[in-house]
Design a protein around this motif. Structure first.
Motif, mmCIF file in Angstrom:
data_model
loop_
_atom_site.group_PDB
_atom_site.id
_atom_site.type_symbol
_atom_site.label_atom_id
_atom_site.label_comp_id
_atom_site.label_asym_id
_atom_site.label_seq_id
_atom_site.Cartn_x
_atom_site.Cartn_y
_atom_site.Cartn_z
ATOM 1 N N GLN A 150 -36.163 -39.933 -37.652
ATOM 2 C CA GLN A 150 -36.152 -40.161 -39.093
ATOM 3 C C GLN A 150 -34.730 -40.402 -39.570
ATOM 4 O OE1 GLN A 150 -37.828 -36.501 -40.551
ATOM 5 N NE2 GLN A 150 -39.505 -36.568 -39.084
ATOM 6 N N GLY A 151 -34.580 -41.161 -40.637
ATOM 7 C CA GLY A 151 -33.267 -41.383 -41.218
ATOM 8 C C GLY A 151 -33.377 -41.962 -42.613
ATOM 9 N N GLY A 152 -32.422 -41.602 -43.494
ATOM 10 C CA GLY A 152 -32.429 -42.128 -44.852
ATOM 11 C C GLY A 152 -31.335 -41.508 -45.681
ATOM 12 N N ILE A 153 -31.589 -41.379 -46.982
ATOM 13 C CA ILE A 153 -30.602 -40.823 -47.903
ATOM 14 C C ILE A 153 -31.227 -39.666 -48.674
ATOM 15 C CG2 ILE A 153 -29.297 -42.969 -48.142
ATOM 16 C CD1 ILE A 153 -30.713 -43.399 -50.823
ATOM 17 N N ARG A 154 -30.366 -38.754 -49.124
ATOM 18 C CA ARG A 154 -30.826 -37.587 -49.882
ATOM 19 C C ARG A 154 -29.864 -37.333 -51.032
ATOM 20 N NH1 ARG A 154 -31.934 -32.777 -46.137
ATOM 21 N NH2 ARG A 154 -29.686 -32.845 -45.796
ATOM 22 N N TRP A 181 -24.433 -35.047 -55.372
ATOM 23 C CA TRP A 181 -23.900 -36.007 -54.424
ATOM 24 C C TRP A 181 -25.041 -36.646 -53.636
ATOM 25 C CZ3 TRP A 181 -24.018 -30.831 -53.850
ATOM 26 C CH2 TRP A 181 -24.553 -30.300 -52.676
ATOM 27 N N VAL A 182 -24.756 -37.812 -53.052
ATOM 28 C CA VAL A 182 -25.697 -38.529 -52.193
ATOM 29 C C VAL A 182 -25.167 -38.485 -50.775
ATOM 30 C CG1 VAL A 182 -26.792 -40.749 -51.714
ATOM 31 C CG2 VAL A 182 -26.450 -40.021 -54.078
ATOM 32 N N GLU A 183 -26.068 -38.218 -49.817
ATOM 33 C CA GLU A 183 -25.635 -38.064 -48.437
ATOM 34 C C GLU A 183 -26.640 -38.688 -47.483
ATOM 35 O OE1 GLU A 183 -25.484 -33.823 -48.174
ATOM 36 O OE2 GLU A 183 -27.583 -33.660 -47.573
ATOM 37 N N PRO A 184 -26.193 -39.060 -46.277
ATOM 38 C CA PRO A 184 -27.143 -39.511 -45.256
ATOM 39 C C PRO A 184 -27.865 -38.323 -44.634
ATOM 40 C CG PRO A 184 -24.929 -39.489 -44.350
ATOM 41 C CD PRO A 184 -24.792 -39.137 -45.820
ATOM 42 N N VAL A 185 -29.071 -38.569 -44.129
ATOM 43 C CA VAL A 185 -29.842 -37.527 -43.459
ATOM 44 C C VAL A 185 -30.584 -38.151 -42.279
ATOM 45 C CG1 VAL A 185 -31.757 -37.833 -45.088
ATOM 46 C CG2 VAL A 185 -31.594 -35.728 -43.741
ATOM 47 N N VAL A 186 -30.564 -37.465 -41.143
ATOM 48 C CA VAL A 186 -31.266 -37.922 -39.946
ATOM 49 C C VAL A 186 -32.063 -36.748 -39.388
ATOM 50 C CG1 VAL A 186 -29.575 -39.692 -39.379
ATOM 51 C CG2 VAL A 186 -29.307 -37.389 -38.439
ATOM 52 N N GLY A 187 -33.119 -37.063 -38.633
ATOM 53 C CA GLY A 187 -33.942 -35.986 -38.080
ATOM 54 C C GLY A 187 -34.748 -36.443 -36.888
ATOM 55 N N ALA A 188 -35.297 -35.470 -36.167
ATOM 56 C CA ALA A 188 -36.190 -35.718 -35.043
ATOM 57 C C ALA A 188 -37.273 -34.655 -35.047
ATOM 58 C CB ALA A 188 -35.427 -35.695 -33.721
ATOM 59 N N LEU A 204 -35.741 -30.963 -36.117
ATOM 60 C CA LEU A 204 -34.330 -30.763 -36.437
ATOM 61 C C LEU A 204 -33.925 -31.821 -37.446
ATOM 62 C CD1 LEU A 204 -31.545 -29.404 -35.902
ATOM 63 C CD2 LEU A 204 -31.199 -31.133 -34.123
ATOM 64 N N GLU A 205 -33.233 -31.408 -38.510
ATOM 65 C CA GLU A 205 -32.780 -32.321 -39.555
ATOM 66 C C GLU A 205 -31.326 -32.037 -39.877
ATOM 67 O OE1 GLU A 205 -35.698 -33.770 -42.672
ATOM 68 O OE2 GLU A 205 -34.405 -32.464 -43.857
ATOM 69 N N LEU A 206 -30.501 -33.089 -39.921
ATOM 70 C CA LEU A 206 -29.070 -32.963 -40.189
ATOM 71 C C LEU A 206 -28.702 -33.870 -41.358
ATOM 72 C CD1 LEU A 206 -27.753 -33.246 -36.506
ATOM 73 C CD2 LEU A 206 -28.249 -31.144 -37.779
ATOM 74 N N GLY A 207 -27.861 -33.373 -42.269
ATOM 75 C CA GLY A 207 -27.432 -34.167 -43.423
ATOM 76 C C GLY A 207 -25.995 -33.860 -43.791
ATOM 77 N N GLY A 208 -25.473 -34.660 -44.710
ATOM 78 C CA GLY A 208 -24.116 -34.435 -45.194
ATOM 79 C C GLY A 208 -23.096 -35.261 -44.468
ATOM 80 N N PHE A 209 -22.608 -34.755 -43.333
ATOM 81 C CA PHE A 209 -21.591 -35.419 -42.515
ATOM 82 C C PHE A 209 -20.334 -35.742 -43.328
ATOM 83 C CE2 PHE A 209 -25.813 -36.625 -40.898
ATOM 84 C CZ PHE A 209 -25.773 -36.001 -39.659
ATOM 85 N N GLY A 210 -20.002 -34.841 -44.276
ATOM 86 C CA GLY A 210 -18.806 -35.009 -45.096
ATOM 87 C C GLY A 210 -19.015 -35.765 -46.392
ATOM 88 N N ALA A 211 -20.182 -36.343 -46.609
ATOM 89 C CA ALA A 211 -20.430 -37.114 -47.825
ATOM 90 C C ALA A 211 -20.478 -36.198 -49.042
ATOM 91 C CB ALA A 211 -21.744 -37.889 -47.708
ATOM 92 N N GLY A 212 -19.723 -36.538 -50.085
ATOM 93 C CA GLY A 212 -19.742 -35.801 -51.340
ATOM 94 C C GLY A 212 -19.255 -34.372 -51.249
ATOM 95 N N GLY A 213 -18.608 -33.994 -50.155
ATOM 96 C CA GLY A 213 -18.140 -32.620 -49.991
ATOM 97 C C GLY A 213 -19.034 -31.753 -49.143
ATOM 98 N N ASN A 214 -20.195 -32.288 -48.726
ATOM 99 C CA ASN A 214 -21.113 -31.524 -47.888
ATOM 100 C C ASN A 214 -20.780 -31.796 -46.425
ATOM 101 O OD1 ASN A 214 -23.210 -29.928 -47.016
ATOM 102 N ND2 ASN A 214 -24.821 -31.392 -47.538
ATOM 103 N N ASP A 215 -20.114 -30.832 -45.769
ATOM 104 C CA ASP A 215 -19.699 -31.039 -44.379
ATOM 105 C C ASP A 215 -20.903 -31.202 -43.465
ATOM 106 O OD1 ASP A 215 -17.062 -30.962 -45.052
ATOM 107 O OD2 ASP A 215 -16.774 -28.856 -44.544
ATOM 108 N N LEU A 216 -21.875 -30.304 -43.579
ATOM 109 C CA LEU A 216 -23.055 -30.414 -42.739
ATOM 110 C C LEU A 216 -24.170 -29.538 -43.310
ATOM 111 C CD1 LEU A 216 -24.181 -31.683 -40.129
ATOM 112 C CD2 LEU A 216 -23.505 -29.583 -38.932
ATOM 113 N N GLN A 217 -25.375 -30.103 -43.339
ATOM 114 C CA GLN A 217 -26.569 -29.359 -43.745
ATOM 115 C C GLN A 217 -27.567 -29.438 -42.592
ATOM 116 O OE1 GLN A 217 -27.688 -29.683 -47.853
ATOM 117 N NE2 GLN A 217 -29.866 -29.710 -47.358
ATOM 118 N N VAL A 218 -28.050 -28.280 -42.130
ATOM 119 C CA VAL A 218 -28.891 -28.211 -40.937
ATOM 120 C C VAL A 218 -30.207 -27.525 -41.281
ATOM 121 C CG1 VAL A 218 -29.091 -27.350 -38.572
ATOM 122 C CG2 VAL A 218 -26.848 -28.038 -39.463
ATOM 123 N N GLY A 219 -31.313 -28.117 -40.842
ATOM 124 C CA GLY A 219 -32.618 -27.482 -40.926
ATOM 125 C C GLY A 219 -33.319 -27.597 -39.589
ATOM 126 N N ALA A 220 -33.716 -26.474 -39.003
ATOM 127 C CA ALA A 220 -34.420 -26.469 -37.719
ATOM 128 C C ALA A 220 -35.668 -25.614 -37.848
ATOM 129 C CB ALA A 220 -33.516 -25.929 -36.615
#
Length: 272
Positions: A150-154, A181-188, A204-220
């Protein structure tokens, strides 16, 4: 002292999401759901973190967070979460939405009798595409499994706001505020059918990657679907969630670095 005490209170109440839909919906067709044309899944979920810990920063003052579920429920105002998925063959579209509101009113000790109102709101809205990269069978009974990416924006938004009311003619300025803020998000996600009623799910879902100040957001997540009815399933399992966000505002540094873990439960409805 009043600002520091209020910031500590904001740290106690500034949680992440009590409700979160994460990656719980469905690329593997449910029993009774045809695979011809479009198939749809609508889910509503409750995530109940048994432990929340981290750091909250409002107007440059940081407070440590270490809470159990009872602490969260004491200050919860409202929460809602849902996820919609539409699949046609191996291609899917996902809409994910979450909202949680937390608040508390108190009076700081001392002769000034300062009233403090803590208002915390967090929400996100995601739009993603998905593709099923594996589809096969396993075991002696040839049970089916699928894996999708999966991949998109949040869009993320969080409010950490502290308002003071004093007996005097003027009140201290409001601390904190709203950040979005708007950030990219990817998942599997992988799904394994156990029988005609039970399915195992891991995601597993990962978002942020530094976008808008969000270093990393993780959901497992890891859990199960139990489907006692043709078009409806109960989903439950265990979830880990973390977010590391920071930014500068007109009143000073604004940040939260929070980790949560605990069980989730929800309801899914399938239709074509």
């Amino acid at each position: 002292m009043a600002i520091r005490s209020a910031a500590a209170m904001a740290g106690v109440t500034a949680l992440s999401c009590l409700l979160s839909s994460a990656a719980y919906a469905q690329s593997l067709p449910a029993p009774g759901q045809t695979e011809e044309g479009w198939r749809h899944t609508l889910g509503f979920y409750l995530f109940t973190p048994l432990r929340t810990h981290g750091t909250s920063t409002v107007s440059g003052v940081s407070a440590e967070i270490d809470l159990d579920l009872g602490d969260v429920l004491d200050v919860l105002d409202f929460a809602a979460a849902g996820r919609y998925e539409a699949w046609n063959g191996d291609f899917g579209i996902i809409v994910d939405a979450n909202y949680v509101g937390i608040g508390e009113d108190t009076t700081l000790p001392g002769p000034a009798a300062t009233a403090v109102d803590v208002d915390v709101r967090q929400k996100w809205f995601a739009l993603m595409g998905a593709y099923r990269v594996a589809d096969g069978t396993y075991g002696a009974n040839n049970q089916r499994y699928t894996v999708d990416l999966q991949g998109g924006i949040r869009y993320n938004s969080i409010r950490q706001e502290i308002r003071f009311t004093t007996p005097g003619p003027t009140n201290p300025p409001t601390q904190g505020g709203d950040e979005g803020w708007v950030e990219p998000v990817v998942g599997a996600r992988g799904m394994w059918r156990l029988n005609d009623r039970w399915t195992t799910i891991a995601s597993l879902e990962l978002g942020g990657f530094g976008a808008g100040g969000n270093d990393l957001q993780v959901g497992a997540n890891i859990g199960f679907d139990y489907q006692p009815w043709d078009r409806t399933a109960i989903t439950f399992g265990y979830r880990y969630f973390s977010v590391d966000y920071s930014d500068s505002t007109s009143t000073g540094p604004f940040a939260y670095d929070v980790t949560q873990q605990g069980p989730y439960v929800g309801l899914k409805v399938f239709f074509n």
